[in-house]
Design an enzyme around this catalytic site. Structure first.
Site, mmCIF file in Angstrom:
data_model
loop_
_atom_site.group_PDB
_atom_site.id
_atom_site.type_symbol
_atom_site.label_atom_id
_atom_site.label_comp_id
_atom_site.label_asym_id
_atom_site.label_seq_id
_atom_site.Cartn_x
_atom_site.Cartn_y
_atom_site.Cartn_z
ATOM 1 C CB SER A 1 -0.923 0.009 1.220
ATOM 2 O OG SER A 1 -0.162 -0.047 2.401
ATOM 3 C CB THR B 1 -1.950 5.595 4.175
ATOM 4 O OG1 THR B 1 -2.841 5.506 3.092
ATOM 5 C CG2 THR B 1 -1.444 7.007 4.349
ATOM 6 C CB THR C 1 -0.825 6.106 0.330
ATOM 7 O OG1 THR C 1 -1.621 4.918 0.229
ATOM 8 C CG2 THR C 1 -1.503 7.188 -0.486
ATOM 9 N NE ARG D 1 -8.680 7.264 -4.436
ATOM 10 C CZ ARG D 1 -8.052 6.992 -3.285
ATOM 11 N NH1 ARG D 1 -6.763 6.777 -3.274
ATOM 12 N NH2 ARG D 1 -8.720 6.947 -2.168
ATOM 13 C CB THR E 1 -4.202 5.194 7.597
ATOM 14 O OG1 THR E 1 -4.158 4.023 6.776
ATOM 15 C CG2 THR E 1 -4.538 4.787 9.019
ATOM 16 N N GLY E 2 -6.813 4.842 5.819
ATOM 17 C CA GLY E 2 -8.132 4.264 5.582
ATOM 18 C C GLY E 2 -8.667 4.747 4.252
HETATM 19 N N1 GLY Z 1 -5.732 6.692 2.561
HETATM 20 C C1 GLY Z 1 -5.160 6.448 1.335
HETATM 21 C C2 GLY Z 1 -6.046 6.535 0.193
HETATM 22 O O1 GLY Z 1 -7.255 6.356 0.320
HETATM 23 O O2 GLY Z 1 -5.564 6.753 -0.893
#
Ligand code: GLY
Length: 346
Positions: free
Chosen positions: A91, A195, A213, A223, A246-247
């Site tokens: 990630s 992340t 991330t 995106r 994070t998330g």
């Molecule tokens: N928290 C990282 C993302 O959604 O890209």
């Protein structure tokens, strides 16, 4: 990896963690323990906190940078390098899950408290250390954020060498993802969590932060998530504190999540309370209920106190100071466990 589903129990867990610490054997403790030690004079600086257990190696590296005379910006950057360079981490950085087109696209940002400066990059490809490009944006340009091809060109123009970020393993998984509609469900669990957000405070009480991330696995190309957005994935206010997220980025960036956490601290909340209050505020406004938000915050106060809270069971974060390096369980605000079924990345 086994998900730690231990329930956070305010009070008793904190007391037992403290007594364990006083016996010198605490490796992992609850958020209550951390909060209770906030104002304690034994907090040693510099101190770094970072999301997830993998952040421990980054926090330790950051601490080492300062101990060898490096600046706090060097510490945040080089601490995050460790996670970005870990091919096993799916990630962040190399080895990250690619976008839907099979390209690894990275987001990162950095922020410095004393001059309230920031730099960030979004959807950048073929760069091993996006955190360093974010730092270059901050230090070498009048801008805050560069994205896509422009960010990549800027990196290469400034001496960064191209790196192929798609590992053989991730290529194989991406091919399987393309072939099977049934696996088109991004995952968040202990093995697929996302992340690194890192916050640091120096001996003078100045605050710094960084975030990196590869974002939502198999995302639509282009995106950009919360991580490189100042105020969403990261925010540093040198008067009050710093926060990182994070998330699921979409559920953070619609609410300026990290800025919100810092504002809660400004209003008097402790770091853990601030994270919790921010999550609750987001849940009040958001059409998704608390259990489906899939967001987690870490926070660090101007006094060096720290804490965290998240929507699901299993979010942990790392802390390193000259006194200790450990992994801490964050306050979980629902019974739901982080995992393929616990996330909301559909
Ligand atoms: N928290 C990282 C993302 O959604 O890209």
């Amino acid at each position: 990896m086994t998900v730690n589903r231990r329930r956070f129990i305010q009070g008793s867990a904190g007391l037992s963690a403290i007594s364990a610490m006083s016996l010198g054997r605490a490796v992992e403790s609850s958020a209550t323990c951390v909060e209770m030690s906030l104002s304690a004079p034994q907090i040693e600086k510099p101190l770094f906190i970072a999301t997830w257990p993998f952040g421990k190696a980054s926090c330790e590296a950051a601490l080492q940078v300062t101990q060898q005379g490096g600046s706090m910006v060097d510490a945040i950057e080089q601490g995050i390098w460790v996670t970005e360079a870990d091919v096993k981490n799916a990630s962040v950085g190399i080895g990250g899950i690619p976008n839907a087109a099979g390209d690894v696209e990275l987001d990162a940002c950095i922020m410095t408290g004393p001059d309230h400066n920031a730099g960030s990059v979004g959807a950048i490809q073929d760069v091993l250390h996006p955190i360093s490009v974010a730092r270059m944006v901050m230090e070498k340009t009048p801008h805050v954020m560069l994205v896509g091809d422009g960010a990549q060109r800027f990196a290469f123009d400034n001496g960064v060498s191209p790196t192929d970020l798609l590992t053989a393993e991730q290529r194989k998984r991406w091919q399987a993802w393309q072939a099977a509609e049934s696996v088109k469900k991004p995952q968040i669990d202990e093995d697929h969590h996302d992340t690194i957000a890192m916050l640091g405070i120096d001996t003078k009480g100045d605050l710094y932060g960084g975030c990196s991330t590869s974002g939502w696995g198999y995302k639509i190309p282009g995106r950009i998530g919360d991580s490189p957005i100042i105020g969403s994935g990261l925010y540093v206010d040198n008067q009050v504190g710093a926060a990182g997220a994070t998330g699921l980025g979409e559920n953070v960036m619609r609410h300026c999540g990290s800025f919100l956490v810092v504002e809660m601290m400004r209003n008097g909340a402790t770091p853990t309370e601030a994270c919790e209050q921010a999550v609750r505020r987001i849940a009040e406004l958001d059409p998704k209920n608390l259990g489906n938000l899939d967001i987690n915050f870490i926070a660090l106060s101007k006094q060096g106190g720290f804490g965290a809270a998240g929507t699901s069971q299993g979010f942990r974060y790392s802390v390193a100071s000259p006194k200790e390096s450990r992994i801490v369980s964050a306050k979980a605000m629902t019974e739901k466990a982080i995992g393929p079924e616990g996330g909301n990345r559909k």
